[in-house]
Write a protein that holds these residues in place. Structure first.
Motif, short mmCIF file in Angstrom:
data_model
loop_
_atom_site.label_atom_id
_atom_site.label_comp_id
_atom_site.label_asym_id
_atom_site.label_seq_id
_atom_site.Cartn_x
_atom_site.Cartn_y
_atom_site.Cartn_z
N SER A 80 5.98 39.40 46.50
CA SER A 80 7.35 39.00 46.79
C SER A 80 7.97 38.30 45.59
O SER A 80 7.32 37.48 44.95
N VAL A 87 2.79 41.44 49.29
CA VAL A 87 3.72 41.95 50.30
C VAL A 87 3.02 42.53 51.53
O VAL A 87 3.44 42.26 52.65
N VAL A 281 9.59 43.29 48.74
CA VAL A 281 9.51 43.04 50.19
C VAL A 281 10.33 44.08 50.95
O VAL A 281 9.86 44.66 51.94
#
Lengths: 314, 517
Positions: A80, A87, A281
């Motif tokens: 992220s 993620v 993300v």
């Protein structure tokens, strides 16, 4: 059967690739700079350039895409931008929260809506039918955030029965976890009851007009048996398809419900990711949702013959 | 039916009782609208991160109630005549959260880490030679003395050091990182220790029993900082309506960033205490001086006369903010009578200026977003006022990230915008002044103003700085590169359990001095 499943699973690969490419390109076409969003208005040109370089955003888009895709293929969805967490575990963690709400809500909605829809169809144009249809239409029309807030105000603020904010996982404390998910689950259940009831009613009305139902009635089969034994299996098949679509859709995140009830679910992760232009993300979430959607619908298709044996025969 | 109801009641009873009993009585529950990003000071942060972490962290200096700088971990600060050597004498009796005493070696270690680019400290460029100055050495002649040597004098060395977005340049114990230098967690000297962090759910801080507080009352990030509660739990609640419901239900004790539109309702309730405090953030309209229409200063002045800033400030903040046309915020100690001057709302004067400028009804687009309701509301009001004065104004609503992108590129005619709090007047001017050719996000490109600003960055004498800021404001009103409306207001609402919450100019929560009843 195994060949069919394998075929369907293989079909997810080009779907996922197309989703990945579309998401990647579209996301970068949207204006907004993750580095600027992270640093805020105190950023200088130097710090912005440094951060873009650290995040790999100074590379060309094809290079970024190939790099990301290569990692995804080995199960690495990246980290992220906003909090530097990997993620995939983040998605799975959040998915658990969303799924626990969605699965229960869809199950409850089905248990209520299918009988309600069938009864409405059975008593078509009666007062009962009118009330069920009116209720379903009302539930269908209410925005989920509004219903959620009403539930919060009634059961949380006025009556004080249930917690208004927060979340506890089931693994941590089953009892408290249940208290925290009652309101979001109830809200989602009510919303989905509206959709499923209307579908169940329409499908049952259609089935009740078929000749084999008339035949059963002519033979003197009791009405209850006609409805549950003969009409239900055929009427449920289209509803089952709808349930698959609903489930696939909701498992992709219930961002509004999650925001109102402060649940750390997949929908909120995705929305926060979009606001922060957290590319890894957002890409990861959308890819995961696409795969989830395909798998849920595969499962629905595989179970379809249980309700409609003609499908298996074909 | 009765049996079903009884069964439901029996089933529900334990869960109904559960949540109420779940909270410890010594825990103060405070809402924040998004999770923090990291607990590593000044590394990947945002407003929420700063607000939470400044309960844990302390630097050599800190900000006072009105944004001035004062010693915090330092007992005294001596500056050499050439302004290039700062000698910090550390306070006695300060210990870290792990019980170790604070020494100058910790100061040197912390600053070495900050200045290492690998740390990714956001203020590294300010002190590493690319920005404000370059720290050439941090020397430790004895355990209580740290000497900073910088390459060029600057008046805002301490101000930048105290910036919350730099994590207050907090002094950390070396056990905050592991043997490989990887961040573990903050071992600092603040009144609270960093406790449990459940991402997207809550952050819990624990009272630090060994905290060495400065004497006196609460004063910004300095002054008395006594933790009255055992724990503070920051609950992540993204939705304002849910936050309000949580406050009314007693599920949180403090809503530190309540919205102005909820103010009348909150004030009416006897179980809620409302506190308002002016902050240093600056809200207004950016005017693109390179735009074909707005490059004529008469058109910009006409816009300033068309917009009734007092009416907008009052309407948006429910009368809690006073209008302010200066880049120097009202709570600043540099806010003088000169700073209070502004162009009066005068539609007739606006029309006259437009006629002189040969304005022929060209459209002026106002960019705004709905993420920050106040920016949108200001744009709607301004549009109406401009139209009344004969200016064709259109509203374009963008998503916040897109608007920020347009700001960065200078791609706008007029933009409803808000700058976050800067706590030195020079930094307020610096954030919007600069050459547009190389920094398109800059709003005011006036060489004379930039020269004056350069002086304000170096001159330490207070009266000389005041004169510079007053001169800058006069020039700012003449140039109208931006129309400042008001400074933000920190609106906080406390439930009946919490006592003593007080907002302040930085617009960040402070939970020392807050008790539970």
């Amino acid at each position: 059967m195994l060949r069919y499943i394998l075929h369907r699973l293989l079909m997810t690969v080009p779907t996922a690739l197309l989703v990945a490419l579309a998401v990647f390109v579209l996301l970068r076409l949207v204006p907004g700079d993750p580095a600027q969003l992270m640093l805020g208005d105190t950023a200088t040109e130097e710090t912005l350039a440094e951060l873009r370089s650290q995040l790999g955003l100074d590379q060309s888009i094809p290079v970024q895409f190939m790099y990301w895709l290569g990692n995804v293929l080995v199960g690495d969805f990246g980290r992220s931008i906003t909090n530097d967490l990997p993620v995939l575990p983040l998605i799975l963690d959040r998915f658990r929260v969303s799924a626990s709400i969605v699965l229960v809500a869809v199950l409850l909605a089905t248990l209520v809506a299918v009988p309600a829809g069938m009864i409405a169809a059975w008593k078509q144009n009666s007062l009962g039918d009118l009330m069920i249809v009116a209720g379903a239409t009302m539930l269908l029309s209410i925005p989920s955030f509004w219903l959620g807030l009403l539930m919060l105000l009634l059961f949380g603020v006025k009556l004080g029965w249930l917690p208004v904010v927060g979340y506890v996982s089931f693994a941590e404390d089953f009892g408290r976890a249940l208290a925290y998910v009652v309101l979001p689950t109830a809200t989602l259940t009510l919303i989905e009851i509206g959709v499923v009831t209307r579908m169940a009613r329409a499908a049952t009305i259609e089935v009740l007009r078929l000749e084999y139902i008339t035949h059963a009635r002519a033979k003197g089969v009791p009405e209850g048996r006609v409805l549950w034994r003969h009409a239900l299996p055929n009427a449920f098949a289209p509803t089952w398809t709808l349930l698959g679509l609903i489930l696939g859709n909701l498992l992709g995140g219930i961002a509004v419900i999650e925001t109102v009830f402060t649940l750390p679910g997949l929908g909120r992760l995705l929305v926060d990711g979009i606001f922060a232009r957290d590319y890894p993300v957002v890409q990861g979430c959308l890819l995961f949702i696409a795969i989830m959607y395909v798998l849920v619908n595969l499962l629905v298709d595989l179970l379809y013959p249980v309700f409609d044996p003609r499908v298996a025969a074909e | 039916m009765r049996r079903a109801a009884l069964a439901l009641t029996l089933f529900a009873a334990p869960w109904i009782v559960g949540p109420a009993a779940a909270q410890s009585p010594g825990t103060l529950r405070v809402s924040i609208n998004a999770d923090i990003r990291t607990n590593d000071p000044g590394v990947n942060r945002d407003g929420n991160t700063d607000g939470v972490m400044m309960h844990v962290l302390e630097g050599l200096v800190g900000l006072t109630e009105n944004g001035d700088v004062a010693p915090l971990l330092a007992a005294r600060i001596d500056v050499s005549d050439d302004g290039k050597t700062y000698t910090f004498t550390l306070r006695d009796g300060v210990t870290f959260h792990n019980g170790q005493p604070l020494t100058s070696a910790d100061v040197a270690w912390t600053w070495k880490r900050y200045l290492d680019p690998a740390t990714k400290w956001r203020c590294q460029s300010e002190f590493g030679g690319k920005g404000l100055t370059r720290i050439e050495a941090v020397e430790t002649p004895d355990a209580r003395t740290a000497v900073f040597r910088i390459d060029k004098p600057t008046a805002i060395f301490l101000s930048v050091m105290a910036r919350p977005d730099c994590g207050g340049s907090a002094i950390l114990h070396k056990d905050s990182v592991d043997a490989d230098g990887k961040w573990k967690g903050p071992i600092a000297t603040g009144p609270f220790k960093f406790g449990e962090w459940k991402r997207s759910e809550f952050i819990e801080l624990e009272r630090f029993a060994g905290y060495a507080s400065l004497p006196g009352p609460r004063d910004g990030y300095v002054g008395g900082k006594k933790a009255e509660v055992e724990r503070v739990r920051f609950l992540v609640i993204p939705d304002p309506a849910a936050t309000k419901a949580a406050l009314l239900a007693g599920s949180i004790d403090v809503w530190a960033d309540a919205s102005a539109e909820d103010l009348p309702e909150l004030k009416r309730r006897s179980d809620i205490t409302v506190d308002t405090a002016p902050t240093m953030s600056v809200s207004g309209f950016l005017l693109q001086t390179r735009d074909p229409v707005l490059q004529d200063v008469r058109v910009r002045r006409a816009i300033a006369h068309a917009i009734d800033t007092a009416e907008i400030a009052t309407g948006i903040t429910q009368g809690t903010a006073q209008p302010n046309a200066s880049m120097v915020p009202v709570p600043s100690s540099y806010y003088s009578k000169v700073q209070a001057q502004r162009l009066a709302a005068d539609p007739a004067a606006a029309k006259k200026l437009l006629a002189e400028a040969g304005y022929r009804g060209q459209t002026i687009k106002i960019l705004a977003n709905k993420r920050y309701g106040a920016m949108y509301d200001a744009a709607v009001l301004a549009q109406a006022m401009m139209q009344q004065a004969g200016i064709t104004a259109e509203l374009e609503v963008l998503e916040w990230a897109t608007q920020l992108d347009r700001y960065l590129k200078g791609d706008y005619q007029m933009m409803s915008f808000s700058y976050s709090a800067r706590l030195d007047a020079a930094l307020n001017y610096e954030m919007m002044s600069g050459p547009k050719a190389t920094q398109p996000r800059k709003v005011w490109d006036n060489p004379e103003a930039l020269k004056l600003l350069g002086e304000a960055m170096v001159v330490a004498d207070r009266s000389r700085r005041q004169a510079i800021f007053d001169r800058l404001h006069t020039m700012f009103l003449a140039d109208v590169p931006m129309l400042v409306l008001y400074n933000g207001v920190d609106i906080a609402a406390s439930g009946k359990r919490a006592k003593g919450y007080k907002g302040w100019a930085a617009g960040q929560p402070r939970l020392w001095g807050v008790s539970l009843q």
